[in-house]
Design a protein around this motif. Structure first.
Motif: not given
Length: 213
Positions: A1-22
């Motif tokens: 996992m690179s440091d290019r991502f800001l990560l939040q929320g539980p590691h064992d979440a069923r769904f992952t959301l990948l969000l880009a900025h405006g």
């Protein structure tokens, strides 16, 4: 996992959301951070990333204008590959970030790489130019999508959007008196920005639970 991502929320979440900025603000802007916190708070694993032109603004290279949205499609696909999630992935983002995700969603959905699309303030048209629609690809979208839109968003209001030819795979959550950041005027609407973000997150959670994955 690179440091290019800001990560939040539980590691064992069923769904992952990948969000880009405006187009104009980075991945750690106040509105992106608040939205990510709300989504993580209902149990999503949330990852944010930046396109290269925005990341360059943090360096000596200085401020670069945003490129045409469609030229960012390969960068978004590269971020998905780099993130490398094993469970169901929802792609999307704020404004232009969601628009880019919407342009690549169907190909990735057909490949089984993406379960859905989440757009926070979709830029249906440039402000003040209601005839310059950015909806052609949305008429035939096959990927399940949730668009969260403020009713007074200058990129597409509640008076305008219902008249567009949009795929029946798209659900729209209207947030009363919300602007392009989904923020309402509390004295007019009775809602706070936190109220709307909580509604957005709860609606997104319920929507993902209906997805066929």
């Amino acid at each position: 996992m690179s440091d290019r991502f800001l990560l939040q929320g539980p590691h064992d979440a069923r769904f992952t959301l990948l969000l880009a900025h405006g187009a104009g603000a980075p991945m750690d802007s106040a509105s992106m951070t608040s939205a990510a916190e709300a989504l993580a708070g209902v149990g999503f694993r949330v990852a944010r990333f930046e396109f290269a032109y925005m990341a360059a603004r943090r360096t000596a290279e200085g401020r670069k204008p945003p490129p045409r949205a469609e030229t960012l499609n390969p960068e978004y696909e590269a971020a998905i590959a780099e993130l490398g999630v094993s469970g169901p992935l929802i792609i999307g983002g704020k404004s232009m970030g969601g628009r880019v995700a919407s342009m690549i969603a169907d190909d990735l959905h057909r490949q089984g790489k993406v379960a859905g699309l989440l757009c926070l303030g979709y830029p249906f048209h440039p402000p003040g130019e209601p005839k310059k629609l950015r909806t052609a690809h949305l008429t035939r979208l096959a990927t399940s999508a949730l668009i969260c839109q403020g009713t007074r968003d200058e990129f597409g209001t509640r008076d305008e959007v219902p008249g567009y030819d949009l795929s029946d795979r798209i659900e729209i959550l209207w947030l009363e008196d919300g602007d392009h950041d989904l923020k309402p005027r509390k004295t007019i609407s009775g809602f706070s920005a936190a109220d709307h973000l909580a509604t957005m997150a709860k609606t997104a959670k319920a929507w993902t639970e209906r997805l066929q994955v």
